[in-house]
Design a protein around this motif. Structure first.
Motif, PDB file in Angstrom:
ATOM      1  N   ASP A 126       0.827  -1.206   0.000  1.00 34.23           N
ATOM      2  CA  ASP A 126       0.000   0.000   0.000  1.00 34.23           C
ATOM      3  C   ASP A 126       0.856   1.248   0.000  1.00 34.23           C
ATOM      4  O   ASP A 126       0.540   2.234  -0.678  1.00 34.23           O
ATOM      5  CB  ASP A 126      -0.939  -0.002   1.214  1.00 34.23           C
ATOM      6  CG  ASP A 126      -2.072  -1.009   1.075  1.00 34.23           C
ATOM      7  OD1 ASP A 126      -2.306  -1.479  -0.063  1.00 34.23           O
ATOM      8  OD2 ASP A 126      -2.703  -1.332   2.093  1.00 34.23           O
ATOM      9  N   ARG A 127       1.950   1.219   0.754  1.00 38.99           N
ATOM     10  CA  ARG A 127       2.831   2.400   0.794  1.00 38.99           C
ATOM     11  C   ARG A 127       3.510   2.615  -0.551  1.00 38.99           C
ATOM     12  O   ARG A 127       3.673   3.754  -1.003  1.00 38.99           O
ATOM     13  CB  ARG A 127       3.886   2.213   1.893  1.00 38.99           C
ATOM     14  CG  ARG A 127       4.830   3.402   2.044  1.00 38.99           C
ATOM     15  CD  ARG A 127       4.102   4.627   2.583  1.00 38.99           C
ATOM     16  NE  ARG A 127       4.955   5.804   2.608  1.00 38.99           N
ATOM     17  CZ  ARG A 127       5.111   6.661   1.610  1.00 38.99           C
ATOM     18  NH1 ARG A 127       4.435   6.464   0.469  1.00 38.99           N
ATOM     19  NH2 ARG A 127       5.896   7.708   1.713  1.00 38.99           N
ATOM     20  N   ILE A 128       3.889   1.538  -1.219  1.00 40.90           N
ATOM     21  CA  ILE A 128       4.503   1.646  -2.543  1.00 40.90           C
ATOM     22  C   ILE A 128       3.498   2.191  -3.551  1.00 40.90           C
ATOM     23  O   ILE A 128       3.820   3.079  -4.347  1.00 40.90           O
ATOM     24  CB  ILE A 128       5.063   0.276  -2.981  1.00 40.90           C
ATOM     25  CG1 ILE A 128       6.249  -0.108  -2.092  1.00 40.90           C
ATOM     26  CG2 ILE A 128       5.475   0.290  -4.450  1.00 40.90           C
ATOM     27  CD1 ILE A 128       6.690  -1.547  -2.257  1.00 40.90           C
ATOM     28  N   ASN A 129       2.277   1.669  -3.513  1.00 42.79           N
ATOM     29  CA  ASN A 129       1.237   2.152  -4.415  1.00 42.79           C
ATOM     30  C   ASN A 129       0.982   3.634  -4.194  1.00 42.79           C
ATOM     31  O   ASN A 129       0.880   4.421  -5.146  1.00 42.79           O
ATOM     32  CB  ASN A 129      -0.047   1.352  -4.205  1.00 42.79           C
ATOM     33  CG  ASN A 129      -1.104   1.683  -5.237  1.00 42.79           C
ATOM     34  OD1 ASN A 129      -0.794   1.932  -6.393  1.00 42.79           O
ATOM     35  ND2 ASN A 129      -2.355   1.703  -4.819  1.00 42.79           N
ATOM     36  N   THR A 130       0.893   4.043  -2.942  1.00 44.93           N
ATOM     37  CA  THR A 130       0.677   5.459  -2.625  1.00 44.93           C
ATOM     38  C   THR A 130       1.820   6.312  -3.155  1.00 44.93           C
ATOM     39  O   THR A 130       1.597   7.412  -3.677  1.00 44.93           O
ATOM     40  CB  THR A 130       0.531   5.646  -1.107  1.00 44.93           C
ATOM     41  OG1 THR A 130      -0.611   4.915  -0.654  1.00 44.93           O
ATOM     42  CG2 THR A 130       0.364   7.120  -0.750  1.00 44.93           C
ATOM     43  N   ALA A 131       3.044   5.816  -3.041  1.00 48.14           N
ATOM     44  CA  ALA A 131       4.201   6.575  -3.529  1.00 48.14           C
ATOM     45  C   ALA A 131       4.106   6.806  -5.028  1.00 48.14           C
ATOM     46  O   ALA A 131       4.359   7.921  -5.512  1.00 48.14           O
ATOM     47  CB  ALA A 131       5.492   5.826  -3.187  1.00 48.14           C
ATOM     48  N   PHE A 132       3.736   5.774  -5.781  1.00 43.18           N
ATOM     49  CA  PHE A 132       3.601   5.943  -7.229  1.00 43.18           C
ATOM     50  C   PHE A 132       2.454   6.896  -7.567  1.00 43.18           C
ATOM     51  O   PHE A 132       2.586   7.752  -8.446  1.00 43.18           O
ATOM     52  CB  PHE A 132       3.386   4.594  -7.906  1.00 43.18           C
ATOM     53  CG  PHE A 132       4.642   3.807  -8.119  1.00 43.18           C
ATOM     54  CD1 PHE A 132       5.665   4.303  -8.918  1.00 43.18           C
ATOM     55  CD2 PHE A 132       4.826   2.579  -7.511  1.00 43.18           C
ATOM     56  CE1 PHE A 132       6.829   3.586  -9.117  1.00 43.18           C
ATOM     57  CE2 PHE A 132       5.986   1.855  -7.702  1.00 43.18           C
ATOM     58  CZ  PHE A 132       6.998   2.356  -8.494  1.00 43.18           C
ATOM     59  N   VAL A 133       1.320   6.754  -6.886  1.00 45.05           N
ATOM     60  CA  VAL A 133       0.190   7.658  -7.118  1.00 45.05           C
ATOM     61  C   VAL A 133       0.597   9.100  -6.852  1.00 45.05           C
ATOM     62  O   VAL A 133       0.320  10.008  -7.645  1.00 45.05           O
ATOM     63  CB  VAL A 133      -1.011   7.262  -6.236  1.00 45.05           C
ATOM     64  CG1 VAL A 133      -2.092   8.339  -6.286  1.00 45.05           C
ATOM     65  CG2 VAL A 133      -1.588   5.926  -6.688  1.00 45.05           C
ATOM     66  N   ASP A 134       1.283   9.328  -5.736  1.00 42.26           N
ATOM     67  CA  ASP A 134       1.685  10.690  -5.377  1.00 42.26           C
ATOM     68  C   ASP A 134       2.653  11.275  -6.398  1.00 42.26           C
ATOM     69  O   ASP A 134       2.568  12.463  -6.743  1.00 42.26           O
ATOM     70  CB  ASP A 134       2.324  10.697  -3.985  1.00 42.26           C
ATOM     71  CG  ASP A 134       1.312  10.505  -2.868  1.00 42.26           C
ATOM     72  OD1 ASP A 134       0.104  10.637  -3.139  1.00 42.26           O
ATOM     73  OD2 ASP A 134       1.730  10.217  -1.728  1.00 42.26           O
ATOM     74  N   MET A 135       3.573  10.451  -6.909  1.00 43.02           N
ATOM     75  CA  MET A 135       4.515  10.960  -7.902  1.00 43.02           C
ATOM     76  C   MET A 135       3.808  11.338  -9.201  1.00 43.02           C
ATOM     77  O   MET A 135       4.078  12.390  -9.788  1.00 43.02           O
ATOM     78  CB  MET A 135       5.614   9.929  -8.174  1.00 43.02           C
ATOM     79  CG  MET A 135       6.663   9.843  -7.080  1.00 43.02           C
ATOM     80  SD  MET A 135       8.123   8.884  -7.572  1.00 43.02           S
ATOM     81  CE  MET A 135       7.424   7.252  -7.737  1.00 43.02           C
ATOM     82  N   VAL A 136       2.917  10.479  -9.666  1.00 40.86           N
ATOM     83  CA  VAL A 136       2.218  10.757 -10.924  1.00 40.86           C
ATOM     84  C   VAL A 136       1.330  11.989 -10.789  1.00 40.86           C
ATOM     85  O   VAL A 136       1.307  12.862 -11.657  1.00 40.86           O
ATOM     86  CB  VAL A 136       1.402   9.528 -11.368  1.00 40.86           C
ATOM     87  CG1 VAL A 136       0.502   9.877 -12.543  1.00 40.86           C
ATOM     88  CG2 VAL A 136       2.342   8.385 -11.755  1.00 40.86           C
ATOM     89  N   GLN A 137       0.595  12.101  -9.687  1.00 45.83           N
ATOM     90  CA  GLN A 137      -0.270  13.263  -9.490  1.00 45.83           C
ATOM     91  C   GLN A 137       0.545  14.550  -9.387  1.00 45.83           C
ATOM     92  O   GLN A 137       0.102  15.619  -9.807  1.00 45.83           O
ATOM     93  CB  GLN A 137      -1.137  13.076  -8.253  1.00 45.83           C
ATOM     94  CG  GLN A 137      -2.258  12.064  -8.443  1.00 45.83           C
ATOM     95  CD  GLN A 137      -3.188  12.461  -9.588  1.00 45.83           C
ATOM     96  OE1 GLN A 137      -3.243  11.800 -10.628  1.00 45.83           O
ATOM     97  NE2 GLN A 137      -3.914  13.540  -9.423  1.00 45.83           N
ATOM     98  N   ALA A 138       1.733  14.468  -8.824  1.00 41.35           N
ATOM     99  CA  ALA A 138       2.573  15.663  -8.686  1.00 41.35           C
ATOM    100  C   ALA A 138       3.005  16.231 -10.031  1.00 41.35           C
ATOM    101  O   ALA A 138       3.303  17.421 -10.137  1.00 41.35           O
ATOM    102  CB  ALA A 138       3.806  15.339  -7.842  1.00 41.35           C
ATOM    103  N   THR A 139       3.012  15.394 -11.079  1.00 40.76           N
ATOM    104  CA  THR A 139       3.454  15.892 -12.382  1.00 40.76           C
ATOM    105  C   THR A 139       2.551  16.989 -12.921  1.00 40.76           C
ATOM    106  O   THR A 139       2.967  17.781 -13.767  1.00 40.76           O
ATOM    107  CB  THR A 139       3.542  14.750 -13.417  1.00 40.76           C
ATOM    108  OG1 THR A 139       2.241  14.213 -13.656  1.00 40.76           O
ATOM    109  CG2 THR A 139       4.475  13.660 -12.932  1.00 40.76           C
ATOM    110  N   ILE A 140       1.292  17.036 -12.457  1.00 37.41           N
ATOM    111  CA  ILE A 140       0.385  18.095 -12.925  1.00 37.41           C
ATOM    112  C   ILE A 140       0.011  19.048 -11.794  1.00 37.41           C
ATOM    113  O   ILE A 140      -0.949  19.793 -11.899  1.00 37.41           O
ATOM    114  CB  ILE A 140      -0.900  17.514 -13.563  1.00 37.41           C
ATOM    115  CG1 ILE A 140      -1.652  16.628 -12.571  1.00 37.41           C
ATOM    116  CG2 ILE A 140      -0.574  16.772 -14.836  1.00 37.41           C
ATOM    117  CD1 ILE A 140      -3.066  16.289 -13.006  1.00 37.41           C
ATOM    118  N   GLY A 141       0.779  19.027 -10.708  1.00 33.95           N
ATOM    119  CA  GLY A 141       0.526  19.978  -9.630  1.00 33.95           C
ATOM    120  C   GLY A 141       0.746  21.406 -10.105  1.00 33.95           C
ATOM    121  O   GLY A 141       1.714  21.697 -10.811  1.00 33.95           O
TER     122      GLY A 141
END
Length: 457
Positions: free
Chosen positions: A181-196
């Motif tokens: 779950d922590r790994i999945n969250t890390a990937f989600v957070d990185m991808v979402q940050a690309t359009i921050g």
């Protein structure tokens, strides 16, 4: 502080051009401070259509902190992606968005450096490793689908968990265990940050969460590199740890992590998006669902696995996958930066111009795709495809930067559909239209509720 995504931290990048150098290109600078960014994020498809109606297929906008020009259509895709004259830098196009999150990934390399690293990484996609991945994919998918059977699920959430687990077993050679779950969250957070909208890792911003996710993964993967170098594993991580540059040097720890991090994200998020789009379309087109099921049954395979050497026989399934990626490309737009002056569409552009091409727009051009919103896999018969511009369909990019993992994407998607359709029917929940967050990688708002019905039930 000079963050990795800034011009100050990248002395080899061309300096920013004065904004006035693009005054001759029709377009808009949008709102003060935010430019056109918020309008694009709110509805990218509608925004692009409005801009084309007003300015034509070549126009300028002011998004994510600076002016860029959009070049739309197959000819533009060919110019920028095929890049015969090596005018367009992928590193300087993606860098301002990705350098804090996926630095030195293959997509952020250019020309000779990109060619050398691509050759090194290609060992992980040769026939022997692909057969190895196919075994893990068959096993993981066959074990997971019964858990979905007979109930309503949010398809996006479930397939995301599955693709992460499959990427871990295929690429890492190990199940993720309690840290999944922590790994999945890390990937989600990185991808979402690309359009921050905020491009620096300030407290409470998407970019801060993305940078923290990267730091977690760097520690998680980095601890495993020494043992992988000494081992004989067939998984991608182990192969990268033993991979050599053309001069015989092993990849450094940083190079291994950066490539693995990028490939894991791509194998996880883009395949998740495409399989979700396909589930959405098949649930609403039961006739096509049945046609693909017939193709699978006609393979006459004894046993519960799709052999690697039978993958290419799923011709109609591949056409349906291609039509899905036409309607909802997993990477809707691609940025580049011109490192030399160029001309296109009657306009001259200076070196340093940021350029965007759009798979999503090209894939819905009615003059190329009649009734472009209609799902019709027969658009991809060999006869139909032969008459179209080579760059009219570009979900995997094109030219030297054509997606290295495209065959893995087809492999995983076909094995998933083989197991799903031979034993189950996928049905929509309700009749309300599904809304999508299109950028940076499409995903359905609400998670796409569906029901997985056993065919024997």
């Amino acid at each position: 502080m000079a963050y990795a995504s800034t011009f100050k931290a990248n002395a080899h990048w061309l300096p920013r051009n004065p904004a006035r150098m693009l005054d001759h290109v029709p377009g808009t600078d949008g709102m003060p401070v935010f430019g056109t960014t918020l309008a694009q994020l709110a509805n990218p498809f509608a925004f692009t259509r409005q801009m084309v109606e007003r300015y034509g297929p070549v126009y300028r906008i002011n998004s994510f902190g600076g002016r860029t020009v959009q070049l739309l259509g197959p000819e533009a895709n060919e110019l920028v992606l095929f890049d015969r004259d090596k005018v367009f830098s992928s590193e300087q196009g993606w860098g301002p968005m990705l350098n804090l999150l996926f630095p030195r990934g293959l997509m952020l390399m250019d020309f000779d450096k990109h060619r050398a690293h691509r050759k090194t990484l290609s060992v992980a996609f040769k026939p022997a490793p692909m057969r190895h991945y196919a075994e893990h994919l068959n096993h993981g998918i066959a074990a997971r689908l019964p858990q979905w059977a007979g109930r309503e699920i949010r398809f996006y959430a479930e397939i995301k968990k599955l693709t992460l687990d499959l990427a871990a077993t295929s690429f890492l050679g190990i199940p993720l265990g309690p840290e999944a779950d922590r790994i999945n969250t890390a990937f989600v957070d990185m991808v979402q940050a690309t359009i921050g909208v905020v491009r620096f890792p300030l407290p409470f911003t998407a970019m801060r969460r993305g940078v923290a996710g990267r730091a977690f993964l760097l520690d998680y993967f980095g601890r495993q590199i020494p043992a992988r170098r000494q081992g004989t594993g067939e998984d991608m991580f182990s192969q990268l740890c033993r991979a050599e540059h053309e001069d015989g040097r092993l990849l450094s720890d940083d190079e291994i992590f950066d490539h693995l991090n990028f490939l894991m994200m791509a194998a996880h998020d883009t395949i998740t998006s495409s399989l979700t789009s396909m589930a959405w379309l098949l649930s609403r087109h039961p006739d096509w669902q049945e046609r693909l099921r017939t193709e699978i049954r006609d393979l006459g395979i004894n046993g519960d696995s799709l052999p690697h050497d039978r993958i290419d026989e799923m011709v109609l399934t591949e056409q349906a996958m291609k039509e899905t990626m036409r309607l909802m490309p997993p990477v809707p737009s691609l940025p580049r930066r011109a490192i030399r002056a160029f001309s296109f569409g009657g306009y001259d552009f200076p070196a340093g111009t940021f350029v965007g091409v759009s798979a999503a727009y090209t894939h819905h051009m009615a003059e190329i795709w009649p009734e472009p919103d209609r799902f019709d896999p027969m658009r991809f018969t060999p006869e139909a495809a032969r008459t179209r511009h080579k760059y009219a369909w570009v979900p995997f990019g094109g030219g030297a930067h054509m997606c290295l993992g495209l065959h893995f994407a087809y492999l995983q998607a076909k094995i998933f559909l083989f197991h799903l359709l031979k034993d189950y029917r996928i049905e929509p929940i309700g009749t309300a239209p599904i809304e999508w967050q299109v950028w940076p990688i499409p995903r359905p708002r609400g998670g796409l509720p569906v029901r997985i019905v056993p065919l024997s039930g």
